[in-house]
Design a protein around this motif. Structure first.
Motif, PDB file in Angstrom:
ATOM      1  N   PHE A 108      46.031  40.831  41.387  1.00  0.00           N
ATOM      2  CA  PHE A 108      44.636  40.727  41.782  1.00  0.00           C
ATOM      3  C   PHE A 108      43.776  41.012  40.548  1.00  0.00           C
ATOM      4  CE2 PHE A 108      40.792  42.562  43.974  1.00  0.00           C
ATOM      5  CZ  PHE A 108      40.383  41.367  44.547  1.00  0.00           C
ATOM      6  N   ASP A 109      42.935  40.034  40.199  1.00  0.00           N
ATOM      7  CA  ASP A 109      42.100  40.153  39.000  1.00  0.00           C
ATOM      8  C   ASP A 109      42.943  40.434  37.754  1.00  0.00           C
ATOM      9  OD1 ASP A 109      39.838  39.689  40.493  1.00  0.00           O
ATOM     10  OD2 ASP A 109      39.369  41.819  40.768  1.00  0.00           O
ATOM     11  N   ASP A 110      44.092  39.716  37.645  1.00  0.00           N
ATOM     12  CA  ASP A 110      45.005  39.825  36.501  1.00  0.00           C
ATOM     13  C   ASP A 110      45.606  41.228  36.348  1.00  0.00           C
ATOM     14  OD1 ASP A 110      44.712  37.178  35.732  1.00  0.00           O
ATOM     15  OD2 ASP A 110      42.925  37.616  34.544  1.00  0.00           O
TER      16      ASP A 110
END
Length: 409
Positions: A108-110
């Motif tokens: 999630f979000d890298d």
């Protein structure tokens, strides 16, 4: 097919294939390296999850949990809303169940998260270690390989450039430019070839000048005694002897004229001067050159206009008609002409050899004794200069020499 392509084209093909190979090699390497990277991450998260699940069996305290956090560089998510946001919105990469419990891997979000579940325990761990897949080194390697590749290609092109120039100059020389001089600065194989070719050009030019000088002097020296001999022959009382001598001298004069025509056609400055003219005018000029009765030639002419060198085309027709009458069984010839072909026909035996045997200037005794001499060689040369085509066929007891007027480049 490979033997018919130029060296430059062949080199370009080889380098193009090499470039494609380099590109595919790096593309395949990146793909497998990424798979290796993903597998290493998978092993890491599996190890982390199993360690936490094992620890949960012993009902750990905060100290032991903190030890594991530090050991694996992970941090628990305490905020409930953040947990729900991750579970609901993150990309689930893997889910695994075993006798110890269940764990999931999210991104999630890298950022990677590990959701570990066991009866009585529920924890989401944030991976604080940086795991961004970096292809910079691979791209740098590809760029470096590409620079070396282009550098080698340019070096090879520089080495081939003198060869291409040499080829261009040789073609120019073969097209008649005898004054060309090949420039060379290197001492490699190309420079050696250029040097030797310059020497060959000098030898050829010297021989050509010697030949031209010899031909002109010979024709000049022979012309005067033949003319005098013909005048002397006129004074003879014996008609038969006078006629035989005059025929022999006229034949010698014809040979000199043929040699003069050959010398002109083979000269390095050979040029044709085309003019638009109708065929009947060319035929009339031919008859003037032959000095024979037109009744010996049957005419089937559809008059037309074309662009030719008037003198040369008249010489070509004269030689064809001379041969047709000379070797025919009835001492007559037929000429057919239209906008597509000029055909000279006569009754007689077929040629014993291919047409190419007679269209070369004779060097052998059997060609000379055949009687064709230089006539067909002159015809062939003139036809080629006009970019026409000379053909021969024997049909129904008739020899047919055909000039096709379409251009054959």
């Amino acid at each position: 097919m490979i033997r018919n392509i130029s060296i430059s084209t062949f080199v370009n093909i080889i380098f193009a294939l090499a470039f494609v190979s380099i590109f595919l090699t790096f593309a395949i390497f990146i793909r497998y390296d990424k798979e290796r990277y993903d597998l290493s991450l998978q092993n890491r998260y599996e190890l982390i999850a199993e360690n936490f699940l094992i620890l949960f069996q012993d009902h750990p305290n905060a100290q032991r949990l903190n030890e594991l956090y530090k050991k694996f560089n992970v941090k628990p998510i305490e905020d409930r809303d953040r947990k729900l946001e991750i579970i609901n919105n993150a990309q689930e990469l893997k889910i695994t169940q075993n006798y110890l419990g269940t764990y999931r891997v999210y991104r999630f979000d890298d950022i990677y998260y590990i959701y570990v579940q066991r009866y009585g325990y529920n924890i989401i761990l944030r991976d604080t270690k940086q795991h961004n897949y970096n292809v910079a080194f691979i791209i740098a390697g590809f760029v470096l390989s590409l620079i070396v590749f282009i550098f080698l290609y340019e070096i090879l092109n520089r080495k081939l450039r003198p060869l291409r120039l040499l080829n261009k100059q040789i073609i120019e020389f073969s097209n008649g430019n005898r004054d060309i001089k090949l420039e060379y600065k290197s001492h490699d194989e190309v420079g050696t070839i250029a040097k030797n070719f310059n020497e060959a050009i000098n030898i050829i030019n010297n021989q050509s000048k010697s030949k031209d000088l010899f031909m002109r002097n010979m024709m000049h020296e022979l012309k005067t005694p033949i003319t005098k001999a013909m005048f002397i022959a006129e004074t003879l009382d014996d008609d038969k002897t006078r006629e035989n001598l005059q025929r022999a001298f006229r034949r010698m004069d014809d040979i000199i004229k043929e040699l003069a025509t050959v010398e002109k056609l083979t000269s390095q400055n050979t040029m044709i001067y085309k003019e638009k003219i109708n065929f009947l005018a060319i035929f009339q000029k031919t008859m003037e050159l032959m000095l024979i009765n037109s009744e010996n030639i049957e005419q089937k002419i559809e008059d037309f206009w074309f662009e030719v060198d008037i003198y040369m085309m008249s010489i070509a027709l004269k030689n064809l008609l001379d041969n047709a009458i000379k070797f025919s069984t009835n001492k007559k010839a037929i000429i057919e002409a239209n906008k597509n072909i000029i055909k000279v026909i006569s009754y007689g035996e077929p040629l014993k050899n291919e047409l190419s045997f007679y269209t070369d200037a004779f060097y052998q005794e059997d060609k000379r004794s055949s009687g064709f001499g230089l006539g067909l060689y002159i015809v062939k040369t003139i036809v080629n200069l006009h970019k026409f085509k000379l053909e021969y066929e024997h049909i129904d007891g008739k020899n047919c020499f055909i000039i096709k007027l379409l251009n054959y480049n």
